[in-house]
Design a protein around this motif. Structure first.
Motif, PDB file in Angstrom:
ATOM      1  N   GLY A   1      -8.149   8.848  -9.130  1.00 57.64           N
ATOM      2  CA  GLY A   1      -7.769  10.035  -8.379  1.00 57.64           C
ATOM      3  C   GLY A   1      -7.838   9.884  -6.880  1.00 57.64           C
ATOM      4  O   GLY A   1      -7.429  10.787  -6.144  1.00 57.64           O
ATOM      5  N   LEU A   2      -8.325   8.758  -6.375  1.00 59.64           N
ATOM      6  CA  LEU A   2      -8.341   8.544  -4.929  1.00 59.64           C
ATOM      7  C   LEU A   2      -6.908   8.424  -4.415  1.00 59.64           C
ATOM      8  O   LEU A   2      -6.091   7.697  -4.993  1.00 59.64           O
ATOM      9  CB  LEU A   2      -9.124   7.277  -4.582  1.00 59.64           C
ATOM     10  CG  LEU A   2     -10.644   7.330  -4.773  1.00 59.64           C
ATOM     11  CD1 LEU A   2     -11.254   5.973  -4.481  1.00 59.64           C
ATOM     12  CD2 LEU A   2     -11.269   8.400  -3.890  1.00 59.64           C
ATOM     13  N   ASP A   3      -6.600   9.117  -3.322  1.00 59.79           N
ATOM     14  CA  ASP A   3      -5.239   9.069  -2.788  1.00 59.79           C
ATOM     15  C   ASP A   3      -5.211   8.879  -1.270  1.00 59.79           C
ATOM     16  O   ASP A   3      -4.197   9.098  -0.625  1.00 59.79           O
ATOM     17  CB  ASP A   3      -4.469  10.340  -3.168  1.00 59.79           C
ATOM     18  CG  ASP A   3      -5.152  11.609  -2.662  1.00 59.79           C
ATOM     19  OD1 ASP A   3      -6.153  11.511  -1.929  1.00 59.79           O
ATOM     20  OD2 ASP A   3      -4.672  12.705  -3.016  1.00 59.79           O
ATOM     21  N   GLY A   4      -6.333   8.442  -0.699  1.00 60.21           N
ATOM     22  CA  GLY A   4      -6.390   8.276   0.743  1.00 60.21           C
ATOM     23  C   GLY A   4      -5.634   7.066   1.262  1.00 60.21           C
ATOM     24  O   GLY A   4      -5.294   7.003   2.445  1.00 60.21           O
ATOM     25  N   ASN A   5      -5.371   6.098   0.393  1.00 58.65           N
ATOM     26  CA  ASN A   5      -4.656   4.890   0.800  1.00 58.65           C
ATOM     27  C   ASN A   5      -3.492   4.673  -0.167  1.00 58.65           C
ATOM     28  O   ASN A   5      -3.692   4.255  -1.309  1.00 58.65           O
ATOM     29  CB  ASN A   5      -5.588   3.681   0.787  1.00 58.65           C
ATOM     30  CG  ASN A   5      -4.955   2.437   1.396  1.00 58.65           C
ATOM     31  OD1 ASN A   5      -3.734   2.335   1.497  1.00 58.65           O
ATOM     32  ND2 ASN A   5      -5.778   1.485   1.797  1.00 58.65           N
TER      33      ASN A   5
ATOM     34  N   ARG B   1      -1.486   2.409  -0.426  1.00 62.89           N
ATOM     35  CA  ARG B   1      -1.297   0.997  -0.793  1.00 62.89           C
ATOM     36  C   ARG B   1      -2.245   0.552  -1.897  1.00 62.89           C
ATOM     37  O   ARG B   1      -2.234  -0.610  -2.294  1.00 62.89           O
ATOM     38  CB  ARG B   1      -1.479   0.120   0.451  1.00 62.89           C
ATOM     39  CG  ARG B   1      -0.405   0.345   1.514  1.00 62.89           C
ATOM     40  CD  ARG B   1      -0.754  -0.332   2.829  1.00 62.89           C
ATOM     41  NE  ARG B   1      -0.963  -1.751   2.677  1.00 62.89           N
ATOM     42  CZ  ARG B   1      -1.334  -2.554   3.693  1.00 62.89           C
ATOM     43  NH1 ARG B   1      -1.537  -2.049   4.902  1.00 62.89           N
ATOM     44  NH2 ARG B   1      -1.505  -3.843   3.496  1.00 62.89           N
ATOM     45  N   VAL B   2      -3.069   1.494  -2.398  1.00 54.33           N
ATOM     46  CA  VAL B   2      -4.028   1.166  -3.451  1.00 54.33           C
ATOM     47  C   VAL B   2      -3.824   2.110  -4.628  1.00 54.33           C
ATOM     48  O   VAL B   2      -3.829   3.332  -4.470  1.00 54.33           O
ATOM     49  CB  VAL B   2      -5.478   1.295  -2.942  1.00 54.33           C
ATOM     50  CG1 VAL B   2      -6.469   1.006  -4.058  1.00 54.33           C
ATOM     51  CG2 VAL B   2      -5.714   0.363  -1.759  1.00 54.33           C
ATOM     52  N   ARG B   3      -3.632   1.540  -5.824  1.00 57.98           N
ATOM     53  CA  ARG B   3      -3.483   2.313  -7.047  1.00 57.98           C
ATOM     54  C   ARG B   3      -4.469   1.798  -8.083  1.00 57.98           C
ATOM     55  O   ARG B   3      -4.283   0.716  -8.646  1.00 57.98           O
ATOM     56  CB  ARG B   3      -2.052   2.193  -7.586  1.00 57.98           C
ATOM     57  CG  ARG B   3      -0.962   2.673  -6.625  1.00 57.98           C
ATOM     58  CD  ARG B   3       0.404   2.290  -7.155  1.00 57.98           C
ATOM     59  NE  ARG B   3       1.482   2.722  -6.267  1.00 57.98           N
ATOM     60  CZ  ARG B   3       2.750   2.292  -6.370  1.00 57.98           C
ATOM     61  NH1 ARG B   3       3.075   1.409  -7.342  1.00 57.98           N
ATOM     62  NH2 ARG B   3       3.670   2.723  -5.529  1.00 57.98           N
ATOM     63  N   ILE B   4      -5.532   2.562  -8.319  1.00 56.92           N
ATOM     64  CA  ILE B   4      -6.561   2.150  -9.273  1.00 56.92           C
ATOM     65  C   ILE B   4      -6.091   2.464 -10.692  1.00 56.92           C
ATOM     66  O   ILE B   4      -5.694   3.588 -11.001  1.00 56.92           O
ATOM     67  CB  ILE B   4      -7.886   2.864  -8.969  1.00 56.92           C
ATOM     68  CG1 ILE B   4      -8.430   2.378  -7.619  1.00 56.92           C
ATOM     69  CG2 ILE B   4      -8.908   2.632 -10.087  1.00 56.92           C
ATOM     70  CD1 ILE B   4      -9.680   3.076  -7.159  1.00 56.92           C
TER      71      ILE B   4
END
Length: 220
Positions: free
Chosen positions: A23-27, A29-32
């Protein structure tokens, strides 16, 4: 099948430890894509799989292990009238097995937040480790100490102390295996011990150098 720390409580009562990062969406360029809990005996070791977009635009799949021990706080106790600082000495197994002569490190008082605010935690730790009650500590900075593998953010503080105003003997919490002694040093000697390697703890070095450059012992 249930897994402690994921769908049932582990020994510290935690669940959902495999959700950190989702659910992190601050970057952008990163998709966990996946988080695997490798260990949650006390602290938490995770292996995270994610897609990363490089500077040239291409994407790659990466894996990293992260060690989550919670955030912490540390404090430099100082006496400007006598030009001294109050440090602690205790045995550190990781340093001992990685080349430190005896594992007995000189450090500023420190500890994990354990659910408290940084200020509350450092007042608690200062009292437990040094026997000194701290009023309102001065925030210095908050930094990631080993961002390549450890999630911890450490909150740095400073506060004056008086040798005559100790309210306890310190020493840490015996039930937790702590065996801590306090060491009062002239500030100039502490800096010299940084230079010759006698003080080898990063947080302590950072606070001593701050004190010399911007803090209570800066020279105008």
């Amino acid at each position: 099948m249930t897994t402690p720390g994921i769908d049932t409580p582990d020994r510290r009562g935690r669940t959902g430890l495999d959700r950190q990062g989702h659910g992190l969406d601050g970057n952008p360029r990163v998709r966990i894509s996946d988080v695997e809990v490798l260990s949650s005996d006390w602290y938490v070791l995770r292996r995270t799989t994610f897609d990363y977009q490089h500077s040239d635009g291409h994407w790659s799949s990466e894996q990293r292990e992260t060690y989550d021990r919670g955030d912490g706080a540390t404090i430099l106790l100082y006496d400007t009238e006598r030009a001294t600082v109050l440090l602690t000495r205790q045995f550190r197994l990781p340093a001992y097995v990685n080349g430190h002569p005896d594992g007995m490190l000189l450090e500023t008082a420190a500890g994990l937040l354990d659910g408290d605010s940084p200020e509350e935690a450092i007042r608690r730790e200062a009292a437990e480790e040094t026997g000194h009650e701290v009023g309102t500590p001065e925030p210095v900075f908050a930094v990631y100490m080993s961002p390549g593998s450890v999630t911890e953010r450490l909150h740095f503080f400073a506060a004056p102390y008086s040798a005559a105003a100790a309210t306890g003997s310190g020493g840490g919490i015996a039930e937790e295996g702590e065996d801590i002694t306090t060491v009062e040093l002239p500030f100039d000697k502490a800096l010299a011990m940084v230079r010759d390697g006698a003080i080898a703890d990063a947080k302590t070095i950072m606070l001593l150098q701050w004190a010399a450059l911007d803090g209570p012992f800066r020279r105008s």
